[in-house]
Design an enzyme around this catalytic site. Structure first.
Site, PDB file in Angstrom:
ATOM      1  CD  GLU A   1      -2.981   1.253   2.201  1.00 23.85           C
ATOM      2  OE1 GLU A   1      -3.318   0.235   2.833  1.00 23.85           O
ATOM      3  OE2 GLU A   1      -3.366   2.402   2.481  1.00 23.85           O
TER       4      GLU A   1
ATOM      5  CG  HIS B   1      -0.976   5.396  -1.653  1.00 26.21           C
ATOM      6  ND1 HIS B   1      -1.699   4.385  -2.220  1.00 26.21           N
ATOM      7  CD2 HIS B   1      -1.283   5.359  -0.328  1.00 26.21           C
ATOM      8  CE1 HIS B   1      -2.422   3.776  -1.297  1.00 26.21           C
ATOM      9  NE2 HIS B   1      -2.179   4.341  -0.132  1.00 26.21           N
TER      10      HIS B   1
ATOM     11  CG  HIS C   1      -6.568   2.612  -0.556  1.00 22.94           C
ATOM     12  ND1 HIS C   1      -7.004   3.924  -0.463  1.00 22.94           N
ATOM     13  CD2 HIS C   1      -5.410   2.528   0.145  1.00 22.94           C
ATOM     14  CE1 HIS C   1      -6.130   4.596   0.272  1.00 22.94           C
ATOM     15  NE2 HIS C   1      -5.153   3.789   0.650  1.00 22.94           N
TER      16      HIS C   1
ATOM     17  CG  ASP D   1      -1.393   4.191   4.019  1.00 22.85           C
ATOM     18  OD1 ASP D   1      -1.448   4.462   2.810  1.00 22.85           O
ATOM     19  OD2 ASP D   1      -2.368   4.295   4.778  1.00 22.85           O
TER      20      ASP D   1
HETATM   21  C1  GRE Z   1      -4.248   6.500   2.688  1.00 12.24           C
HETATM   22  O1  GRE Z   1      -3.964   6.400   1.496  1.00 12.24           O
HETATM   23  O2  GRE Z   1      -4.404   5.481   3.353  1.00 12.24           O
HETATM   24  C2  GRE Z   1      -4.382   7.845   3.322  1.00 12.24           C
HETATM   25  C3  GRE Z   1      -4.794   8.932   2.552  1.00 12.24           C
HETATM   26  C4  GRE Z   1      -4.917  10.177   3.149  1.00 12.24           C
HETATM   27  C5  GRE Z   1      -4.623  10.337   4.488  1.00 12.24           C
HETATM   28  C6  GRE Z   1      -4.220   9.258   5.251  1.00 12.24           C
HETATM   29  C7  GRE Z   1      -4.097   8.022   4.666  1.00 12.24           C
HETATM   30  O3  GRE Z   1      -5.085   8.757   1.252  1.00 12.24           O
HETATM   31  O4  GRE Z   1      -3.704   6.955   5.414  1.00 12.24           O
HETATM   32 ZN    ZN Z   2      -3.334   4.124   1.630  1.00 14.93          ZN
END
Ligand code: GRE
Ligand code: ZN
Length: 324
Positions: free
Chosen positions: A8, A10, A164, A287
């Site tokens: 996970e 990004h 997600h 994350d």
């Molecule tokens: C996530 O992708 O899990 C996420 C967000 C924004 C804030 C916190 C977060 O997209 O964990």
């Molecule tokens: Zn995430």
């Protein structure tokens, strides 16, 4: 532990970057923005420093799923997948990809999924919850019958699907009205995503396609803690299952689901999850960039867990699941 794999993890396109801004205080936005747009520099440095060999990359949230205009959603999904493929090609030992799909148009999502898997070599899919289709308020969940052909294709391609988080629309989730601070990673994300996962479990798609593999993050979005009650509440009433699926929901959670520890570096929660789903179905993740790689890695590396389970959660479960 060296050789950890995260799934996970990004990045953002310029087109989707602003979706992440509301989750970051203004003074930290320059840092978050730089983290989201970077692939080869800061990200690799973090991975090297904290023993991550590989990141399975995915677009930020809610991105494609929050674009009601189908054509725009399709266009950005293709551009995102192409950009990610280019970055992976520069460093395929360190990066692999999860496809972003415009679920607003299930036919396009199927075509793009085939392209992503067969031509771009992506390992799976990551979708940010429900999709807004044609109108802002039209929220469609993945147990909707229109997605049956999509699930058939996912089953046939045998690629894992990461569900997600995204926030519910406050206009439709009035429990958050006047308490918007509960939204996002504090509570709204997990609550929304757990409900979505339970909808999938009850829908019957796992009876039709028993090989579907769904991943949820954040230590299972609260489901491991609630699993017993979900199935066993009011046992004296002998209630029939109130949904189309054949089995108790725990059956699907334990046969079709995997969870990651993303953004939930909590040992009591991990112990609970090990007891409910087992060490074969729990995977490391950070994350990034919403959480720090060092926070995830230090917690994980210091866990008092036998070496075999640590290796499975940190690395080999992901290798097996994604055929790496
Ligand atoms: C996530 O992708 O899990 C996420 C967000 C924004 C804030 C916190 C977060 O997209 O964990
Ligand atoms: Zn995430």
């Amino acid at each position: 532990m060296k050789g950890k794999i995260g799934l996970e993890e990004h990045y953002a396109l310029e087109d989707t970057l602003e979706d992440s801004r509301p989750f970051v205080p203004p003074n930290l936005w320059p840092e978050a923005r730089a983290r989201l747009l970077d692939f080869q520099e800061r990200r690799i440095a973090e991975m090297d420093r904290w023993g991550m060999e590989l990141m399975l990359l995915s677009l930020n949230a809610p991105a494609i799923q929050a674009i009601p205009d189908r054509k725009k959603a399709m266009d950005i999904s293709v551009r995102s997948n192409d950009l990610m493929a280019g970055e992976i090609a520069k460093n395929p030992k360190r990066f692999q990809g999860l496809a972003a799909l415009a679920m607003q148009d299930p036919d396009h999502a199927c075509k793009e999924l085939e392209r992503c898997v067969k031509q771009l070599g992506f390992r799976g899919i990551l979708v940010n919850g429900f999709s807004q289709i044609d109108q802002e308020e039209n929220c469609v969940y993945l147990d909707d019958p229109r997605y049956r052909p999509f699930w058939a294709l996912v089953s046939q391609l045998d690629v894992p699907f990461y569900l997600h988080p995204r926030n519910p629309l406050v206009s439709q989730a009035t429990c958050y009205k006047g308490a918007e601070w509960l939204l996002g990673p504090k509570w709204g994300f997990g609550n929304e995503t757990a409900v979505h996962a339970l909808r999938l479990m009850g829908s019957g798609i796992f009876d039709t396609h028993p090989n579907l593999k769904i991943i949820i993050g954040h230590m299972g979005e609260g489901i491991p803690f609630s699993l017993w009650r979900i199935d066993n509440h009011n046992a004296w009433m002998n209630l029939p299952n109130p949904y189309p699926a054949k089995h108790k929901l725990s059956y699907y959670f334990q046969n079709n689901f995997w969870i990651t520890v993303s953004g939930n570096f909590c040992t009591p929660s991990l112990v609970n999850s090990i007891m409910e789903i087992g060490t074969d179905r729990i995977l490391f993740s950070t994350d990034w960039p919403f959480e720090n790689v060092d926070h995830a890695a230090k917690w994980f590396d210091d866990l008092e867990l036998n070496e075999n389970d640590k290796l499975k959660i940190g690395r080999t479960n992901a290798q097996k699941l994604f055929k790496l």
